[in-house]
Design a protein around this motif. Structure first.
Motif, PDB file in Angstrom:
ATOM      1  N   SER A  25       0.845  -1.239   0.171  1.00 46.30           N
ATOM      2  CA  SER A  25       0.136  -0.017   0.000  1.00 46.30           C
ATOM      3  C   SER A  25       0.766   1.251  -0.239  1.00 46.30           C
ATOM      4  N   ASP A  26       1.950   1.361   0.628  1.00 45.13           N
ATOM      5  CA  ASP A  26       2.746   2.395   0.470  1.00 45.13           C
ATOM      6  C   ASP A  26       3.436   2.670  -0.870  1.00 45.13           C
ATOM      7  N   ILE A  27       3.831   1.502  -1.306  1.00 42.65           N
ATOM      8  CA  ILE A  27       4.416   1.960  -2.673  1.00 42.65           C
ATOM      9  C   ILE A  27       3.514   2.455  -3.486  1.00 42.65           C
ATOM     10  N   TYR A  28       2.281   1.909  -3.589  1.00 40.75           N
ATOM     11  CA  TYR A  28       1.016   2.164  -4.530  1.00 40.75           C
ATOM     12  C   TYR A  28       0.782   3.565  -4.194  1.00 40.75           C
ATOM     13  N   GLU A  29       0.784   3.998  -3.054  1.00 37.56           N
ATOM     14  CA  GLU A  29       0.352   5.640  -2.725  1.00 37.56           C
ATOM     15  C   GLU A  29       1.456   6.419  -3.205  1.00 37.56           C
ATOM     16  N   LEU A  30       2.854   5.916  -3.052  1.00 33.49           N
ATOM     17  CA  LEU A  30       3.721   6.879  -3.312  1.00 33.49           C
ATOM     18  C   LEU A  30       3.759   6.976  -4.916  1.00 33.49           C
ATOM     19  N   LEU A  31       3.288   6.015  -5.638  1.00 34.38           N
ATOM     20  CA  LEU A  31       3.419   6.106  -7.171  1.00 34.38           C
ATOM     21  C   LEU A  31       2.322   6.845  -7.773  1.00 34.38           C
ATOM     22  N   THR A  32       1.247   6.678  -7.039  1.00 35.55           N
ATOM     23  CA  THR A  32      -0.277   7.447  -7.439  1.00 35.55           C
ATOM     24  C   THR A  32      -0.463   8.840  -6.813  1.00 35.55           C
ATOM     25  N   ALA A  33       0.626   9.224  -6.012  1.00 35.44           N
ATOM     26  CA  ALA A  33       0.276  10.482  -4.999  1.00 35.44           C
ATOM     27  C   ALA A  33      -0.107  11.771  -6.021  1.00 35.44           C
ATOM     28  N   HIS A  34       0.219  11.706  -7.260  1.00 36.15           N
ATOM     29  CA  HIS A  34      -0.112  13.140  -8.110  1.00 36.15           C
ATOM     30  C   HIS A  34      -1.004  12.381  -9.360  1.00 36.15           C
ATOM     31  N   LYS A  35      -1.441  11.377  -9.325  1.00 32.85           N
ATOM     32  CA  LYS A  35      -2.162  10.479 -10.460  1.00 32.85           C
ATOM     33  C   LYS A  35      -3.304  11.531 -10.936  1.00 32.85           C
ATOM     34  N   SER A  36      -3.639  11.742 -12.254  1.00 29.04           N
ATOM     35  CA  SER A  36      -4.714  12.298 -12.689  1.00 29.04           C
ATOM     36  C   SER A  36      -5.398  11.349 -13.588  1.00 29.04           C
ATOM     37  N   GLU A  37      -6.691  11.432 -13.885  1.00 28.07           N
ATOM     38  CA  GLU A  37      -7.395  10.628 -14.905  1.00 28.07           C
ATOM     39  C   GLU A  37      -8.108  11.699 -15.989  1.00 28.07           C
ATOM     40  N   GLN A  38      -8.188  10.987 -17.313  1.00 30.10           N
ATOM     41  CA  GLN A  38      -8.788  11.786 -18.257  1.00 30.10           C
ATOM     42  C   GLN A  38      -9.590  10.980 -19.060  1.00 30.10           C
ATOM     43  N   VAL A  39     -10.616  11.306 -19.604  1.00 32.18           N
ATOM     44  CA  VAL A  39     -11.339  10.620 -20.740  1.00 32.18           C
ATOM     45  C   VAL A  39     -11.159  11.067 -22.114  1.00 32.18           C
ATOM     46  N   TYR A  40     -10.612  10.121 -22.705  1.00 31.81           N
ATOM     47  CA  TYR A  40     -10.087  10.216 -24.266  1.00 31.81           C
ATOM     48  C   TYR A  40     -11.184   9.905 -25.188  1.00 31.81           C
ATOM     49  N   LYS A  41     -11.592  10.438 -26.209  1.00 32.03           N
ATOM     50  CA  LYS A  41     -12.161   9.913 -27.138  1.00 32.03           C
ATOM     51  C   LYS A  41     -11.560   9.296 -28.207  1.00 32.03           C
ATOM     52  N   ARG A  42     -12.246   8.315 -28.987  1.00 30.86           N
ATOM     53  CA  ARG A  42     -11.774   7.319 -29.971  1.00 30.86           C
ATOM     54  C   ARG A  42     -10.738   8.199 -30.957  1.00 30.86           C
ATOM     55  N   ASN A  43      -9.650   7.632 -31.117  1.00 34.77           N
ATOM     56  CA  ASN A  43      -8.281   8.042 -32.044  1.00 34.77           C
ATOM     57  C   ASN A  43      -7.720   9.439 -31.370  1.00 34.77           C
TER      58      ASN A  43
END
Length: 235
Positions: A25-43
């Motif tokens: 869990s500590d490694i995963y939290e370190l990796l994703t600390a500043h993660k962002s998500e975005q929806v992309y349209k086809r192509n």
């Protein structure tokens, strides 16, 4: 049907889902600390060949094609990545530009992890290092098999093989005996097979006449994967 035991899918399908699975869990939290998500349209494009990486991409939902473009602008897809897979980390590990481009082939949700967080996590996690090394080794093997396929197999055999591999990527909530529906453009399928769109359409028509599959617009419904395995001729 499951093709396990009758088709060597691991030789042709590279999967990186296990890289982030069950990380401490500590490694995963370190990796994703500043993660962002975005929806992309086809192509929509995630990154282009020759640009410098600023992070890695995790496919939360959807599918992404990795491809190269020749001097005439012709696209050659080298791999289709699926939900749960990481892409874009090769360039960071090699401290180089992206060796290929990436774009989504359907509406997809993609998470972005900054380069700094990725490298910091690698410094603190032997587990992540080992998994990436194993993944890179497997991917090299898959790409080597693909090169051999292009050199030795006919268009009909290559298309059968790619349909088998793609079918595995579209098996969501699969129930035994249920046909698998593939949603891919004929242009992308031709790029994967390494031939002209017209050739793909012709061979798909032959497969339809042999009751191997059916089509609905751009969708391909695989009815008899056993016949595809025979046509792929992997003896």
């Amino acid at each position: 049907m499951s093709i396990k035991g009758v088709f060597p899918i691991d030789k042709w399908d590279f999967k990186s889902e296990s890289i982030l699975a069950d990380l401490p869990s500590d490694i995963y939290e370190l990796l994703t600390a500043h993660k962002s998500e975005q929806v992309y349209k086809r192509n929509e494009v995630l990154f282009r060949e020759g640009s410098y990486p600023s992070g890695i991409f995790y496919i939360t939902k959807g599918k992404v094609k990795k491809y190269k473009v020749d001097n005439e602008g012709k696209e050659q897809i080298v791999y289709l990545a699926n939900t749960g897979q990481l892409i874009g980390y090769h360039a960071i590990l090699s401290e180089d530009r992206y060796p290929d481009s990436a774009a989504v082939i359907e509406d997809s949700t993609i998470a972005f992890i900054p380069k700094e967080d990725f490298l910091k996590t690698l410094e603190h996690s032997p587990v992540l290092n080992n998994r990436l090394l194993k993944a890179l080794s497997h991917e090299f093997s898959v790409l080597a098999n693909s090169l051999t396929m292009f050199a030795q197999k006919t268009v009909r055999e290559r298309l059968a093989l790619q349909l088998i591999v793609i079918r595995e990527k579209y098996k969501v909530n699969y129930v035994a005996g249920m046909p698998v529906e593939i949603n891919i453009s004929r242009e992308d399928l031709a790029s994967l097979v390494g031939t002209a769109r017209e050739n793909v359409v012709r061979v798909l028509t032959e497969f339809k006449e042999d009751s191997i599959l059916e089509t609905k617009g751009r969708k391909i419904i695989i009815r008899d994967v056993n016949k595809l395995i025979k046509i792929a001729n992997l003896k």
